[in-house]
Write a protein that holds these residues in place. Structure first.
Motif, mmCIF file in Angstrom:
data_model
loop_
_atom_site.group_PDB
_atom_site.id
_atom_site.type_symbol
_atom_site.label_atom_id
_atom_site.label_comp_id
_atom_site.label_asym_id
_atom_site.label_seq_id
_atom_site.Cartn_x
_atom_site.Cartn_y
_atom_site.Cartn_z
ATOM 1 N N ALA A 156 -5.430 -6.634 4.256
ATOM 2 C CA ALA A 156 -5.418 -5.225 3.867
ATOM 3 C C ALA A 156 -5.846 -4.331 5.027
ATOM 4 O O ALA A 156 -5.282 -3.242 5.216
ATOM 5 N N VAL B 123 -0.100 5.190 -0.582
ATOM 6 C CA VAL B 123 -0.938 5.400 0.599
ATOM 7 C C VAL B 123 -0.097 5.974 1.736
ATOM 8 O O VAL B 123 0.967 5.428 2.068
ATOM 9 N N ILE C 262 -3.521 -1.360 6.174
ATOM 10 C CA ILE C 262 -3.976 0.037 6.154
ATOM 11 C C ILE C 262 -3.709 0.693 7.494
ATOM 12 O O ILE C 262 -3.187 1.816 7.583
ATOM 13 N N LEU D 67 0.823 -1.204 0.000
ATOM 14 C CA LEU D 67 0.000 0.000 0.000
ATOM 15 C C LEU D 67 0.861 1.261 0.000
ATOM 16 O O LEU D 67 0.553 2.237 -0.697
ATOM 17 N N VAL E 273 -8.639 4.248 2.409
ATOM 18 C CA VAL E 273 -8.568 3.105 1.494
ATOM 19 C C VAL E 273 -9.853 2.298 1.635
ATOM 20 O O VAL E 273 -10.231 1.910 2.744
#
Length: 506
Positions: free
Chosen positions: A68, A49, A72, A44, A55
């Motif tokens: 994920a 990011v 994140i 990411l 996200v």
């Protein structure tokens, strides 16, 4: 620290070999899950990011969602779970409103990106899509992320959870890491989760309760979370038996559907189950007895809450389920204050109907970019106005009777009538419309559209359904249609839906 990166890393250190996650015949220990989350963070970050970015996760119940999610959070970014049942215009609104920079979508959902304009990057998880980066493949090759400077703090925004609004547009509920930590902690206490539990996540993982209460609560105590990609009655029973599940949560229909869809529920060994928890609508005595007899268990517990509150709220314990069938309980769970209030703000007495007000330790910070709606949702002392009207009995138990916000709960899904009315009102054959919930023995409620047709026009239900399908998620589409000459309105033109809901009003 009250955040789930700290929780996961601690579990990896102290219970590293214990199984954290099982899905599609594979399993990951707590050490594995921490490692995969670090690799996800590297992917990411490589895609741009940064801390504070948002996200989206547009997925079924898959390992990619979980990897994920934690990736994140390792970057100090915010997750925006998206309902996989939504249509392109609905998804586009959320991505734009939340200012999402990147969306990780299940491979079968990713083609929707072609219908959505904007600058959001798209990746796939699970199956691949030609011309689109595959998150799983990138993660498999990535080095573990090691920078601790981006780790979230208690007040860091963890989630933007969308819930439908009375204006017809979804509202984004803002939840911090400390808030969801407290929500999970109180959930663990409410159902007595321990490391020996095996929790089945069968309801959509993007829903606030499967995510914040039960997935995160399970990982908080070091238990095992088992993912069912998508609920189906037979698959639900099969995985319950095969995985020796001890705890699960579902809308009432998740437990009722197998009774008609599967020839013999007793053929499945569900003896490991210690607690069945349901929410999204109460069960009457007849249905409660039917469930107990069919599953050979008296361990069914009703929970009540909403996305805004964490979700946290109230509970009806198994030993109360029959005597107080239809109730949502009489007290808040740990971390919850509850009051039933009259319109003037005073507390209701036995036999009266009032609005449920809540204060919880996991309450949202407000609605994204909507200060007016945020202010309207809370009173001056920080009590959340639920919009749910309930009757209180002589023992203090509450029974939902109506919703100020005209919300319909069908199969555990929230449907706001205004959103459906807005779509129907522009149909060329429709002159006037009201959308209400009609009682349904299994789904709790079913969506019903009461229509006034334009002169010379007749209702074609199949054609009307076809008109709605590309515009609304399937569960929002009315299953019943009624045609009237007029709709009841006040002198000022306000629709009187209570008259349409009365018995015999069809």
């Amino acid at each position: 620290m009250m955040d789930f990166i700290s929780v996961l890393d601690q579990q990896a250190q102290t219970r590293g070999s214990a199984i954290a996650l099982r899905a599609t015949g594979h399993e990951w220990s707590y050490a594995d899950l921490a490692h995969e989350s670090r690799r996800a963070a590297t992917v990411l970050q490589g895609l741009g990011v940064r801390p504070g970015d948002r996200v989206a996760l547009f997925c079924y119940n898959t390992p990619g969602f979980v990897f994920a999610l934690f990736g994140i959070w390792r970057l100090g970014a915010t997750v925006v779970p998206v309902n996989h049942k939504l249509r392109a215009p609905e998804v586009a609104y959320i991505l734009h409103h939340a200012r999402v920079t990147l969306c990780i979508a299940d491979g079968v959902l990713a083609p929707m990106s072609r219908e959505i304009k904007g600058d959001t990057q798209w990746l796939t998880t699970g199956s691949e899509q030609v011309g689109m980066p595959h998150f799983d493949a990138l993660q498999a090759k990535a080095r573990p992320y090691a920078d601790k400077s981006t780790a979230p703090h208690d007040a860091t925004l963890a989630e933007v959870l969308y819930t439908s609004g009375t204006t017809g547009r979804p509202k984004g509920c803002l939840h911090t890491h400390a808030g969801i930590y407290r929500t999970a902690l109180c959930s663990v206490a409410a159902v007595s989760l321990t490391p020996s539990d095996r929790t089945l996540i069968a309801m959509p993982i993007w829903h606030s309760s499967p995510l914040n209460n039960w997935l995160l609560g399970t990982l908080m105590v070091g238990a095992t979370a088992v993912l069912l990609r998508e609920y189906a009655p037979k698959a639900f029973l099969e995985i319950m038996a095969a995985e020796r599940i001890t705890f699960t949560f579902g809308a009432p229909i998740a437990f009722l559907a197998p009774l008609t869809a599967v020839p013999d529920v007793s053929a499945y060994d569900l003896s490991a189950m210690r607690l069945w928890t349901y929410g999204g609508g109460p069960l009457g005595e007849e249905m409660a007895r039917k469930l107990a007899a069919s599953y050979k268990s008296d361990r069914f517990m009703q929970v009540y809450g909403m996305t805004e509150s964490g979700p946290q709220g109230m509970v009806l314990y198994p030993d109360e389920a029959l005597a107080k069938a239809g109730s949502i309980g009489r007290c808040g769970t740990l971390g919850v204050e509850m009051e039933l209030r009259r319109e003037d703000g005073s507390r209701c007495s036995a036999g009266e109907i009032g609005e449920i007000h809540l204060r919880t330790v996991g309450m949202m910070q407000g609605y994204l970019d909507d200060p007016e709606a945020t202010q309207a949702a809370f009173d001056v002392n920080g009590w959340y106005r639920s919009g749910d009207m309930a009757r209180i009995d002589e023992d203090g138990y509450l029974y939902i009777v109506d919703r100020l916000k005209d919300m319909i709960i069908t199969g555990g899904e929230n449907v706001y009538s205004k959103e459906v009315e807005d779509v129907l009102s522009v149909h060329p054959d429709v002159q006037d419309v009201a959308v209400i919930g009609r009682p349904h023995p299994e789904w709790g409620e079913t969506v019903c559209a009461v229509l006034v047709m334009k002169p010379g026009r007749a209702l074609d239900e199949a054609a009307m359904t076809a008109y709605l399908e590309p515009k609304l998620a399937r569960y929002k589409i009315p299953r019943a249609f009624e045609v009237r000459g007029t709709l009841p309105r006040t002198a000022s033109g306000k629709l009187q839906k209570h008259l349409l809901r009365q018995p015999g009003a069809e």
